[in-house]
Design a protein around this motif. Sequence first.
Motif, PDB file in Angstrom:
ATOM      1  N   LEU A   4     101.557  42.431 -13.487  1.00 57.11           N
ATOM      2  CA  LEU A   4     102.071  41.190 -14.047  1.00 57.11           C
ATOM      3  C   LEU A   4     100.923  40.256 -14.426  1.00 57.11           C
ATOM      4  O   LEU A   4     100.931  39.627 -15.484  1.00 57.11           O
ATOM      5  CB  LEU A   4     103.003  40.515 -13.038  1.00 57.11           C
ATOM      6  CG  LEU A   4     103.662  39.208 -13.442  1.00 57.11           C
ATOM      7  CD1 LEU A   4     104.472  39.378 -14.716  1.00 57.11           C
ATOM      8  CD2 LEU A   4     104.540  38.703 -12.314  1.00 57.11           C
ATOM      9  N   THR A   5      99.917  40.187 -13.587  1.00 55.33           N
ATOM     10  CA  THR A   5      98.760  39.337 -13.859  1.00 55.33           C
ATOM     11  C   THR A   5      97.996  39.830 -15.087  1.00 55.33           C
ATOM     12  O   THR A   5      97.642  39.035 -15.965  1.00 55.33           O
ATOM     13  CB  THR A   5      97.831  39.290 -12.633  1.00 55.33           C
ATOM     14  OG1 THR A   5      98.586  38.846 -11.505  1.00 55.33           O
ATOM     15  CG2 THR A   5      96.672  38.354 -12.861  1.00 55.33           C
ATOM     16  N   PHE A   6      97.737  41.149 -15.167  1.00 57.09           N
ATOM     17  CA  PHE A   6      97.034  41.700 -16.329  1.00 57.09           C
ATOM     18  C   PHE A   6      97.813  41.449 -17.616  1.00 57.09           C
ATOM     19  O   PHE A   6      97.235  41.087 -18.644  1.00 57.09           O
ATOM     20  CB  PHE A   6      96.790  43.200 -16.167  1.00 57.09           C
ATOM     21  CG  PHE A   6      95.702  43.553 -15.211  1.00 57.09           C
ATOM     22  CD1 PHE A   6      94.550  42.795 -15.113  1.00 57.09           C
ATOM     23  CD2 PHE A   6      95.830  44.663 -14.399  1.00 57.09           C
ATOM     24  CE1 PHE A   6      93.537  43.121 -14.228  1.00 57.09           C
ATOM     25  CE2 PHE A   6      94.827  45.007 -13.505  1.00 57.09           C
ATOM     26  CZ  PHE A   6      93.680  44.235 -13.419  1.00 57.09           C
ATOM     27  N   SER A   7      99.115  41.646 -17.562  1.00 60.48           N
ATOM     28  CA  SER A   7      99.939  41.435 -18.741  1.00 60.48           C
ATOM     29  C   SER A   7      99.888  39.977 -19.180  1.00 60.48           C
ATOM     30  O   SER A   7      99.738  39.677 -20.371  1.00 60.48           O
ATOM     31  CB  SER A   7     101.384  41.846 -18.436  1.00 60.48           C
ATOM     32  OG  SER A   7     102.205  41.619 -19.539  1.00 60.48           O
ATOM     33  N   SER A   8      99.992  39.064 -18.222  1.00 61.37           N
ATOM     34  CA  SER A   8      99.960  37.632 -18.539  1.00 61.37           C
ATOM     35  C   SER A   8      98.614  37.211 -19.116  1.00 61.37           C
ATOM     36  O   SER A   8      98.554  36.467 -20.098  1.00 61.37           O
ATOM     37  CB  SER A   8     100.252  36.812 -17.277  1.00 61.37           C
ATOM     38  OG  SER A   8     101.513  37.160 -16.775  1.00 61.37           O
ATOM     39  N   LEU A   9      97.541  37.697 -18.510  1.00 59.38           N
ATOM     40  CA  LEU A   9      96.207  37.362 -19.019  1.00 59.38           C
ATOM     41  C   LEU A   9      95.994  37.927 -20.420  1.00 59.38           C
ATOM     42  O   LEU A   9      95.355  37.283 -21.263  1.00 59.38           O
ATOM     43  CB  LEU A   9      95.130  37.869 -18.062  1.00 59.38           C
ATOM     44  CG  LEU A   9      95.055  37.146 -16.718  1.00 59.38           C
ATOM     45  CD1 LEU A   9      94.048  37.828 -15.800  1.00 59.38           C
ATOM     46  CD2 LEU A   9      94.729  35.680 -16.905  1.00 59.38           C
ATOM     47  N   SER A  10      96.536  39.104 -20.677  1.00 56.67           N
ATOM     48  CA  SER A  10      96.420  39.688 -22.021  1.00 56.67           C
ATOM     49  C   SER A  10      97.117  38.816 -23.045  1.00 56.67           C
ATOM     50  O   SER A  10      96.594  38.588 -24.145  1.00 56.67           O
ATOM     51  CB  SER A  10      97.030  41.088 -22.045  1.00 56.67           C
ATOM     52  OG  SER A  10      96.312  41.967 -21.250  1.00 56.67           O
ATOM     53  N   LEU A  25      92.517  45.199 -29.903  1.00 55.27           N
ATOM     54  CA  LEU A  25      92.854  46.563 -29.509  1.00 55.27           C
ATOM     55  C   LEU A  25      92.742  46.738 -27.994  1.00 55.27           C
ATOM     56  O   LEU A  25      93.644  47.287 -27.353  1.00 55.27           O
ATOM     57  CB  LEU A  25      91.954  47.568 -30.224  1.00 55.27           C
ATOM     58  CG  LEU A  25      92.177  49.039 -29.894  1.00 55.27           C
ATOM     59  CD1 LEU A  25      93.566  49.488 -30.326  1.00 55.27           C
ATOM     60  CD2 LEU A  25      91.111  49.897 -30.529  1.00 55.27           C
ATOM     61  N   LEU A  26      91.651  46.247 -27.412  1.00 56.82           N
ATOM     62  CA  LEU A  26      91.472  46.361 -25.960  1.00 56.82           C
ATOM     63  C   LEU A  26      92.534  45.583 -25.194  1.00 56.82           C
ATOM     64  O   LEU A  26      93.046  46.055 -24.177  1.00 56.82           O
ATOM     65  CB  LEU A  26      90.070  45.909 -25.559  1.00 56.82           C
ATOM     66  CG  LEU A  26      88.935  46.818 -26.020  1.00 56.82           C
ATOM     67  CD1 LEU A  26      87.585  46.180 -25.716  1.00 56.82           C
ATOM     68  CD2 LEU A  26      89.045  48.195 -25.395  1.00 56.82           C
ATOM     69  N   LEU A  27      92.885  44.400 -25.682  1.00 58.93           N
ATOM     70  CA  LEU A  27      93.933  43.621 -25.024  1.00 58.93           C
ATOM     71  C   LEU A  27      95.290  44.316 -25.103  1.00 58.93           C
ATOM     72  O   LEU A  27      96.042  44.325 -24.133  1.00 58.93           O
ATOM     73  CB  LEU A  27      94.032  42.222 -25.630  1.00 58.93           C
ATOM     74  CG  LEU A  27      93.009  41.225 -25.156  1.00 58.93           C
ATOM     75  CD1 LEU A  27      93.120  39.929 -25.952  1.00 58.93           C
ATOM     76  CD2 LEU A  27      93.164  40.950 -23.675  1.00 58.93           C
ATOM     77  N   VAL A  28      95.594  44.889 -26.244  1.00 61.13           N
ATOM     78  CA  VAL A  28      96.873  45.586 -26.399  1.00 61.13           C
ATOM     79  C   VAL A  28      96.912  46.820 -25.506  1.00 61.13           C
ATOM     80  O   VAL A  28      97.949  47.139 -24.903  1.00 61.13           O
ATOM     81  CB  VAL A  28      97.129  45.932 -27.883  1.00 61.13           C
ATOM     82  CG1 VAL A  28      98.316  46.856 -28.043  1.00 61.13           C
ATOM     83  CG2 VAL A  28      97.342  44.654 -28.684  1.00 61.13           C
ATOM     84  N   ILE A  29      95.791  47.516 -25.373  1.00 58.66           N
ATOM     85  CA  ILE A  29      95.722  48.664 -24.460  1.00 58.66           C
ATOM     86  C   ILE A  29      95.942  48.202 -23.025  1.00 58.66           C
ATOM     87  O   ILE A  29      96.724  48.802 -22.278  1.00 58.66           O
ATOM     88  CB  ILE A  29      94.378  49.407 -24.616  1.00 58.66           C
ATOM     89  CG1 ILE A  29      94.340  50.149 -25.957  1.00 58.66           C
ATOM     90  CG2 ILE A  29      94.151  50.375 -23.454  1.00 58.66           C
ATOM     91  CD1 ILE A  29      92.981  50.723 -26.317  1.00 58.66           C
ATOM     92  N   LEU A  30      95.279  47.124 -22.623  1.00 60.97           N
ATOM     93  CA  LEU A  30      95.458  46.580 -21.275  1.00 60.97           C
ATOM     94  C   LEU A  30      96.900  46.142 -21.052  1.00 60.97           C
ATOM     95  O   LEU A  30      97.487  46.392 -19.999  1.00 60.97           O
ATOM     96  CB  LEU A  30      94.505  45.399 -21.057  1.00 60.97           C
ATOM     97  CG  LEU A  30      94.582  44.697 -19.709  1.00 60.97           C
ATOM     98  CD1 LEU A  30      94.191  45.642 -18.582  1.00 60.97           C
ATOM     99  CD2 LEU A  30      93.693  43.474 -19.716  1.00 60.97           C
ATOM    100  N   TRP A  31      97.475  45.523 -22.050  1.00 62.87           N
ATOM    101  CA  TRP A  31      98.860  45.069 -21.993  1.00 62.87           C
ATOM    102  C   TRP A  31      99.791  46.268 -21.793  1.00 62.87           C
ATOM    103  O   TRP A  31     100.655  46.258 -20.922  1.00 62.87           O
ATOM    104  CB  TRP A  31      99.172  44.342 -23.271  1.00 62.87           C
ATOM    105  CG  TRP A  31     100.387  43.478 -23.304  1.00 62.87           C
ATOM    106  CD1 TRP A  31     101.305  43.295 -22.312  1.00 62.87           C
ATOM    107  CD2 TRP A  31     100.812  42.667 -24.392  1.00 62.87           C
ATOM    108  NE1 TRP A  31     102.275  42.416 -22.720  1.00 62.87           N
ATOM    109  CE2 TRP A  31     101.981  42.024 -23.996  1.00 62.87           C
ATOM    110  CE3 TRP A  31     100.318  42.442 -25.655  1.00 62.87           C
ATOM    111  CZ2 TRP A  31     102.678  41.146 -24.837  1.00 62.87           C
ATOM    112  CZ3 TRP A  31     101.002  41.571 -26.465  1.00 62.87           C
ATOM    113  CH2 TRP A  31     102.166  40.926 -26.066  1.00 62.87           C
TER     114      TRP A  31
END
Length: 123
Positions: A4-10, A25-31
């Motif tokens: 949840l934290t990673f998704s929110s930060l993304s 691209l990196l943010l979408v991958i992390l998301w």
Amino acid sequence: MSALTFSSLSMLALAAAAELEIAVLLLVILWGMSHTMFNISFQNETLHASQQDSAAIAMSLQSGIYNVGIAMGSILGGAVTDNLSVGDIGYVGGILGMAAAMFTAAVLIAAMKRRDASGAAGA
């Protein structure tokens, strides 16, 4: 909780990263990875919490709840787009996600304290 934290930060960082394609691209991958982590862990907890003969029903309910969350996100995204702008969707989603992460942390910490207190009283 980390998913949840990673998704929110993304979501919060998406507008800032919009200038660089590789950053987006990196943010979408992390998301995507964080949503996968959340879904798998939620399914695992659902299966552990249900009795074996009711696991199929529990998973159906979990799937339905997950889809209601997707629908509510679409409704909220539409409201943000209508009342603010498309660029604000990530900020609103990120803020709500971080609020949910903080609420979850508070509930988990309180539950762990109650468990520790009841364990100490029983010892």
